[in-house]
Motif scaffolding. Structure first.
Motif, mmCIF file in Angstrom:
data_model
loop_
_atom_site.group_PDB
_atom_site.id
_atom_site.type_symbol
_atom_site.label_atom_id
_atom_site.label_comp_id
_atom_site.label_asym_id
_atom_site.label_seq_id
_atom_site.Cartn_x
_atom_site.Cartn_y
_atom_site.Cartn_z
ATOM 1 N N LEU A 28 0.817 -1.208 0.000
ATOM 2 C CA LEU A 28 0.000 0.000 0.000
ATOM 3 C C LEU A 28 0.854 1.263 0.000
ATOM 4 O O LEU A 28 0.526 2.248 -0.657
ATOM 5 C CB LEU A 28 -0.924 -0.009 1.217
ATOM 6 C CG LEU A 28 -2.093 -0.998 1.160
ATOM 7 C CD1 LEU A 28 -2.726 -1.152 2.535
ATOM 8 C CD2 LEU A 28 -3.129 -0.546 0.149
ATOM 9 N N ALA A 29 1.942 1.236 0.762
ATOM 10 C CA ALA A 29 2.798 2.419 0.848
ATOM 11 C C ALA A 29 3.422 2.740 -0.503
ATOM 12 O O ALA A 29 3.549 3.916 -0.886
ATOM 13 C CB ALA A 29 3.875 2.210 1.910
ATOM 14 N N ARG A 30 3.825 1.693 -1.230
ATOM 15 C CA ARG A 30 4.417 1.931 -2.555
ATOM 16 C C ARG A 30 3.412 2.599 -3.492
ATOM 17 O O ARG A 30 3.764 3.467 -4.282
ATOM 18 C CB ARG A 30 4.896 0.607 -3.165
ATOM 19 C CG ARG A 30 6.174 0.076 -2.574
ATOM 20 C CD ARG A 30 6.781 -0.986 -3.489
ATOM 21 N NE ARG A 30 5.853 -2.089 -3.741
ATOM 22 C CZ ARG A 30 5.786 -3.190 -3.009
ATOM 23 N NH1 ARG A 30 6.592 -3.330 -1.964
ATOM 24 N NH2 ARG A 30 4.943 -4.156 -3.316
ATOM 25 N N GLN A 83 -2.368 8.104 5.925
ATOM 26 C CA GLN A 83 -2.647 8.205 7.358
ATOM 27 C C GLN A 83 -3.481 7.016 7.819
ATOM 28 O O GLN A 83 -3.204 6.426 8.874
ATOM 29 C CB GLN A 83 -3.366 9.523 7.653
ATOM 30 C CG GLN A 83 -2.498 10.765 7.516
ATOM 31 C CD GLN A 83 -3.286 12.046 7.666
ATOM 32 O OE1 GLN A 83 -4.524 12.053 7.678
ATOM 33 N NE2 GLN A 83 -2.579 13.165 7.800
ATOM 34 N N ARG A 84 -4.503 6.646 7.035
ATOM 35 C CA ARG A 84 -5.318 5.478 7.365
ATOM 36 C C ARG A 84 -4.480 4.205 7.327
ATOM 37 O O ARG A 84 -4.598 3.335 8.204
ATOM 38 C CB ARG A 84 -6.483 5.349 6.382
ATOM 39 C CG ARG A 84 -7.525 6.440 6.460
ATOM 40 C CD ARG A 84 -8.570 6.249 5.370
ATOM 41 N NE ARG A 84 -9.278 4.981 5.519
ATOM 42 C CZ ARG A 84 -9.991 4.413 4.552
ATOM 43 N NH1 ARG A 84 -10.070 4.996 3.355
ATOM 44 N NH2 ARG A 84 -10.604 3.265 4.757
ATOM 45 N N ILE A 85 -3.629 4.099 6.322
ATOM 46 C CA ILE A 85 -2.774 2.916 6.180
ATOM 47 C C ILE A 85 -1.838 2.788 7.379
ATOM 48 O O ILE A 85 -1.683 1.712 7.968
ATOM 49 C CB ILE A 85 -1.976 2.994 4.862
ATOM 50 C CG1 ILE A 85 -2.921 2.867 3.661
ATOM 51 C CG2 ILE A 85 -0.898 1.915 4.811
ATOM 52 C CD1 ILE A 85 -2.280 3.220 2.330
ATOM 53 N N GLU A 111 0.004 0.372 12.487
ATOM 54 C CA GLU A 111 0.475 0.517 13.869
ATOM 55 C C GLU A 111 -0.439 -0.210 14.854
ATOM 56 O O GLU A 111 0.004 -0.613 15.928
ATOM 57 C CB GLU A 111 0.570 2.000 14.220
ATOM 58 C CG GLU A 111 1.699 2.725 13.491
ATOM 59 C CD GLU A 111 1.749 4.217 13.780
ATOM 60 O OE1 GLU A 111 0.765 4.724 14.381
ATOM 61 O OE2 GLU A 111 2.754 4.862 13.413
ATOM 62 N N ALA A 112 -1.717 -0.356 14.486
ATOM 63 C CA ALA A 112 -2.663 -1.081 15.344
ATOM 64 C C ALA A 112 -2.696 -2.577 15.033
ATOM 65 O O ALA A 112 -3.513 -3.307 15.597
ATOM 66 C CB ALA A 112 -4.065 -0.495 15.181
ATOM 67 N N TYR A 139 -7.169 -6.523 8.926
ATOM 68 C CA TYR A 139 -8.438 -6.427 8.208
ATOM 69 C C TYR A 139 -8.549 -5.094 7.461
ATOM 70 O O TYR A 139 -8.861 -5.061 6.275
ATOM 71 C CB TYR A 139 -9.605 -6.564 9.186
ATOM 72 C CG TYR A 139 -10.922 -6.179 8.563
ATOM 73 C CD1 TYR A 139 -11.586 -7.040 7.704
ATOM 74 C CD2 TYR A 139 -11.477 -4.920 8.800
ATOM 75 C CE1 TYR A 139 -12.772 -6.676 7.102
ATOM 76 C CE2 TYR A 139 -12.658 -4.547 8.195
ATOM 77 C CZ TYR A 139 -13.304 -5.429 7.354
ATOM 78 O OH TYR A 139 -14.471 -5.062 6.762
ATOM 79 N N THR A 140 -8.282 -3.979 8.154
ATOM 80 C CA THR A 140 -8.379 -2.666 7.514
ATOM 81 C C THR A 140 -7.348 -2.526 6.396
ATOM 82 O O THR A 140 -7.637 -1.971 5.332
ATOM 83 C CB THR A 140 -8.200 -1.550 8.548
ATOM 84 O OG1 THR A 140 -9.255 -1.643 9.509
ATOM 85 C CG2 THR A 140 -8.236 -0.166 7.908
#
Length: 309
Positions: free
Chosen positions: A174-176, A197-199, A204-205, A209-210
């Motif tokens: 996702l970051a890429r 920010q959502r990613i 971090e949590a 699933y998200t």
């Protein structure tokens, strides 16, 4: 609840077959359903707890206040030099029992009383007294239940590590695709900043699933069959954890959801009666702590019944 998401085949390196996609989609939906059940149960639990303390809280506070008021006269009594050694010991035991009751039942900090009056704990152990040169004793063989518990704990640790690895893999994908610094269009860069920010929050949590939901929304990142299978397995492990959390909320020791409303109401009425009776009794005890004669009579009464207040 979000609509089921899928990875749509494209001209890119997408090799996931229809059955793998369906299994992944079912796992996503099952996790989302269970997460929603958990959210509803936690909301209901919080509301039940609020109503509970709204009714019980004042009575519990009255008991706490009454018990706290016993410390000063009991400590003063030890300075009167009017009691035998056994009676002074009994007064000390009452101080300790009262402090423990406040701490264990109501969460009131009474460490100062316990440090002052509780008997010192015996901390020496056989192992500490064993000479270093003495050969190690053979270990007791584990029972079947102990072996099963150890295996379950090891599996849980391995599942957690696997979950973290999967989350890191998805996060990197996702970051890429969504890093705003790689976007020249200001509007798209702003969108990707919000998405990153959502990613990042999900990563971090450890919220796989998200992350997978975000990945499924991202049309630029096709997923092959082996990765999708691995993600589906990770989601199923998350389902197991969510079921345990839901059971804890529903049936745990502090649950307000494990019985019918009628039983809850009956239990609440009984507890309120007990707290009122306890507060009345403590008020009566307090009146017997101001003269040696009355306190001695109270000590004899408690000794006869092997009780504390």
């Amino acid at each position: 609840m979000s609509a089921p998401l899928s990875f749509t085949p494209s001209s890119g390196p997408f090799t996931a077959n229809m059955f793998t996609q369906q299994a992944f989609q079912r796992a996503l939906v099952e996790v989302e359903n269970l997460r929603e059940q958990l959210r509803r149960a936690e909301t209901t639990q919080a509301e039940a707890r609020r109503r509970y303390w709204q009714q019980v809280g004042p009575l519990a506070d009255a008991v706490v206040t009454a018990r706290q008021a016993l410390f000063a006269p009991l400590e003063d009594a030890l300075l009167w030099n009017a009691f035998s050694r056994d009676e002074e010991r009994q007064i000390t035991e009452l101080l300790v029992a009262n402090a423990q009751d406040l701490q264990e039942r109501f969460g009131v900090e009474t460490l100062d009383i316990l440090l002052k009056y509780a008997p010192p704990q015996q901390s020496e152990t056989v192992e500490a007294a064993t000479p270093a040169a003495e050969p190690e004793r053979p270990r007791r063989r584990q029972t079947k239940a102990e072996r099963a518990a150890a295996a379950e704990a090891l599996q849980a640790e391995q599942d957690q590590q696997s979950l973290l690895v999967n989350a890191k893999t998805v996060y990197r994908r996702l970051a890429r695709a969504n890093h705003p610094d790689l976007e020249r269009d200001p509007a798209r860069a702003a969108e990707k900043t919000t998405r990153m920010q959502r990613i990042t929050q999900a990563y971090e949590a450890h919220d796989l699933y998200t992350l997978l939901h975000l990945l499924a929304e991202d049309e630029t990142e096709p997923t092959d069959d082996s990765l999708l299978i691995r993600y589906t397995e990770a989601l199923r492990r998350q389902l197991h954890d969510l079921r345990q959390q839901l059971n804890e909320v529903k049936f745990g020791p502090w649950s307000f959801l494990g019985s019918t409303p009628k039983k809850q109401e009956a239990g609440l009425r009984q507890l309120k009666r007990q707290l009122r009776t306890e507060a009345d009794y403590l008020a009566q005890v307090a009146r017997q702590l101001h003269t040696p004669t009355d306190l001695r009579a109270l000590l004899r009464e408690l000794a006869a019944t092997h009780a504390t207040f």
